[in-house]
Design an enzyme around this catalytic site. Structure first.
Site, mmCIF file in Angstrom:
data_model
loop_
_atom_site.group_PDB
_atom_site.id
_atom_site.type_symbol
_atom_site.label_atom_id
_atom_site.label_comp_id
_atom_site.label_asym_id
_atom_site.label_seq_id
_atom_site.Cartn_x
_atom_site.Cartn_y
_atom_site.Cartn_z
ATOM 1 C CE1 TYR A 169 -5.933 1.888 -3.385
ATOM 2 C CE2 TYR A 169 -8.178 1.223 -3.920
ATOM 3 C CZ TYR A 169 -6.927 0.931 -3.398
ATOM 4 O OH TYR A 169 -6.683 -0.327 -2.885
ATOM 5 C CE LYS A 219 -4.276 -0.698 -5.356
ATOM 6 N NZ LYS A 219 -2.921 -1.207 -5.088
HETATM 7 N N1 LIG Z 1 -7.144 -4.393 2.408
HETATM 8 C C1 LIG Z 1 -7.931 -4.536 1.357
HETATM 9 O O1 LIG Z 1 -9.057 -5.031 1.431
HETATM 10 C C2 LIG Z 1 -7.436 -4.122 0.000
HETATM 11 C C3 LIG Z 1 -8.352 -4.154 -1.061
HETATM 12 C C4 LIG Z 1 -7.909 -3.841 -2.323
HETATM 13 C C5 LIG Z 1 -6.572 -3.536 -2.525
HETATM 14 N N2 LIG Z 1 -5.710 -3.494 -1.467
HETATM 15 C C6 LIG Z 1 -4.317 -3.175 -1.740
HETATM 16 O O2 LIG Z 1 -3.491 -4.073 -1.031
HETATM 17 C C7 LIG Z 1 -2.247 -3.426 -0.724
HETATM 18 C C8 LIG Z 1 -1.954 -3.570 0.765
HETATM 19 O O3 LIG Z 1 -3.007 -2.972 1.465
HETATM 20 P P1 LIG Z 1 -3.223 -3.132 3.047
HETATM 21 O O4 LIG Z 1 -4.695 -3.195 3.239
HETATM 22 O O5 LIG Z 1 -2.345 -4.182 3.589
HETATM 23 O O6 LIG Z 1 -2.752 -1.655 3.512
HETATM 24 P P2 LIG Z 1 -1.945 -1.139 4.793
HETATM 25 O O7 LIG Z 1 -2.204 0.307 4.885
HETATM 26 O O8 LIG Z 1 -2.250 -2.012 5.971
HETATM 27 O O9 LIG Z 1 -0.413 -1.385 4.369
HETATM 28 C C9 LIG Z 1 0.193 -0.657 3.323
HETATM 29 C C10 LIG Z 1 1.667 -0.491 3.632
HETATM 30 O O10 LIG Z 1 2.274 0.222 2.543
HETATM 31 C C11 LIG Z 1 3.213 1.118 3.112
HETATM 32 N N3 LIG Z 1 3.500 2.248 2.216
HETATM 33 C C12 LIG Z 1 2.709 3.307 1.936
HETATM 34 N N4 LIG Z 1 3.333 4.163 1.128
HETATM 35 C C13 LIG Z 1 4.555 3.654 0.869
HETATM 36 C C14 LIG Z 1 5.665 4.075 0.102
HETATM 37 N N5 LIG Z 1 5.634 5.229 -0.589
HETATM 38 N N6 LIG Z 1 6.764 3.284 0.057
HETATM 39 C C15 LIG Z 1 6.816 2.133 0.757
HETATM 40 N N7 LIG Z 1 5.798 1.676 1.516
HETATM 41 C C16 LIG Z 1 4.685 2.427 1.578
HETATM 42 C C17 LIG Z 1 2.567 1.596 4.400
HETATM 43 O O11 LIG Z 1 3.524 2.174 5.298
HETATM 44 C C18 LIG Z 1 1.943 0.305 4.916
HETATM 45 O O12 LIG Z 1 2.815 -0.391 5.786
HETATM 46 C C19 LIG Z 1 -2.405 -1.967 -1.178
HETATM 47 O O13 LIG Z 1 -1.819 -1.812 -2.459
HETATM 48 C C20 LIG Z 1 -3.909 -1.795 -1.265
HETATM 49 O O14 LIG Z 1 -4.268 -0.784 -2.174
HETATM 50 C C21 LIG Z 1 -6.117 -3.777 -0.206
#
Ligand SMILES: NC(=O)c1ccc[n+]([C@@H]2O[C@H](COP(=O)([O-])OP(=O)(O)OC[C@H]3O[C@@H](n4cnc5c(N)ncnc54)[C@H](O)[C@@H]3O)[C@@H](O)[C@H]2O)c1
Length: 256
Positions: free
Chosen positions: A165, A169
């Site tokens: 990851y 990223k």
């Molecule tokens: N939540 C956090 O604190 C956090 C921190 C750092 C980065 N992020 C990043 O933020 C973004 C959103 O994260 P989140 O926490 O809302 O995650 P989440 O798991 O709640 O949502 C991610 C969504 O992406 C979809 N997805 C996965 N693979 C896919 C694909 N191949 N094609 C289309 N859709 C796909 C999933 O079905 C899901 O609905 C991500 O890129 C994550 O890495 C989140």
């Protein structure tokens, strides 16, 4: 028009954004941060396409928000191309692309399988690359575009158990800066946010590790996913046209 009310100590401020007439694509819009971004842009009068590979989650999200949608895997070139063509043929334009879709396959480095590595790279780095590339011809033709990528604290600082990851990223940060340089002359800005919000991704972390993480956040808590919207909306606004290639942490200070 969407209005965000923020309350910090005793100060209350209202921020309004208007995306009327604009078309916005948000990947990973079925839940979490993507769903909240979609809701925000919809309330700001944009035509929003939520994109997700999980058809059930997407159907629920669309019923809740009332926007448009497309089931697609961001790691598949033909599916990505089809979403971009659909949005352009239905609305005549794409103004904003938010590359937010993500997955986790966490294990210590020596236990990561090829599949754990390839899956995470394909969705985060591959999806961001494929969707942005697919939008570029349209952005160039119109002389306008806003791309907001979603990176992570892990890509900036590293985190045990997330070598795959972190690599994806960090790659998104290099991609953001390169695309920003290549596309600036076409009126296109490319920026990233580094979020920290309480979603399914955070819920999957064991409680003791989660409490330890929360204690490292200067603001003292994880954000609600809706708190990411103001930063994305700012970078997506026409007024932010002189800001490109940046990574904006929206993380309660954890990356300081
Ligand atoms: N939540 C956090 O604190 C956090 C921190 C750092 C980065 N992020 C990043 O933020 C973004 C959103 O994260 P989140 O926490 O809302 O995650 P989440 O798991 O709640 O949502 C991610 C969504 O992406 C979809 N997805 C996965 N693979 C896919 C694909 N191949 N094609 C289309 N859709 C796909 C999933 O079905 C899901 O609905 C991500 O890129 C994550 O890495 C989140």
């Amino acid at each position: 028009m969407a209005e965000i009310t923020t309350v910090a100590s005793q100060n209350t401020s209202n921020v309004s954004f208007d995306f009327a007439g604009q078309t916005v694509i948000v990947t990973g819009g079925g839940r979490g941060i993507g769903l909240e971004l979609g809701r925000f842009f919809h309330e700001a009068d944009a035509t929003v396409y939520l994109v997700d590979a999980d058809a059930d989650a997407l159907a629920e999200a669309v019923a809740e928000v009332g926007c448009r949608s497309a089931v697609a895997d961001v790691s598949d070139t033909a599916s990505v191309q089809a979403v971009v063509e659909k949005a352009i043929s239905e609305t005549g334009r794409i103004d904003v692309l938010v590359n937010n879709a993500g997955v986790l396959r966490d294990r210590v480095l020596w236990k990561l399988t090829d599949d754990d590595y390839e899956q995470v790279m394909a969705v985060h780095a591959g999806g961001t690359f494929r969707f942005t590339r697919a939008c570029v011809p349209h952005f160039r033709e119109r002389g306008y575009g806003r791309v907001i990528n979603v990176t992570s604290y892990t890509g900036l600082r590293g985190n045990p158990g997330q070598a795959n990851y972190a690599m994806a990223k960090a790659g998104i940060i290099g991609f953001t800066k390169t695309a920003a340089k290549e596309l600036a002359r076409f009126g296109v800005t490319v920026n990233a946010i580094s979020p920290n919000a309480e979603t399914r991704m955070i819920a999957s972390i064991p409680e003791d590790k989660k409490a330890e993480l929360a204690s490292q956040i200067p603001i003292g808590r994880f954000a609600d996913p809706s708190e990411m919207a103001v930063a994305v909306a700012f970078l997506a606004s026409a007024d932010a046209g002189y800001i490109t290639g940046t990574v904006l942490p929206v993380d309660g200070g954890i990356s300081i």
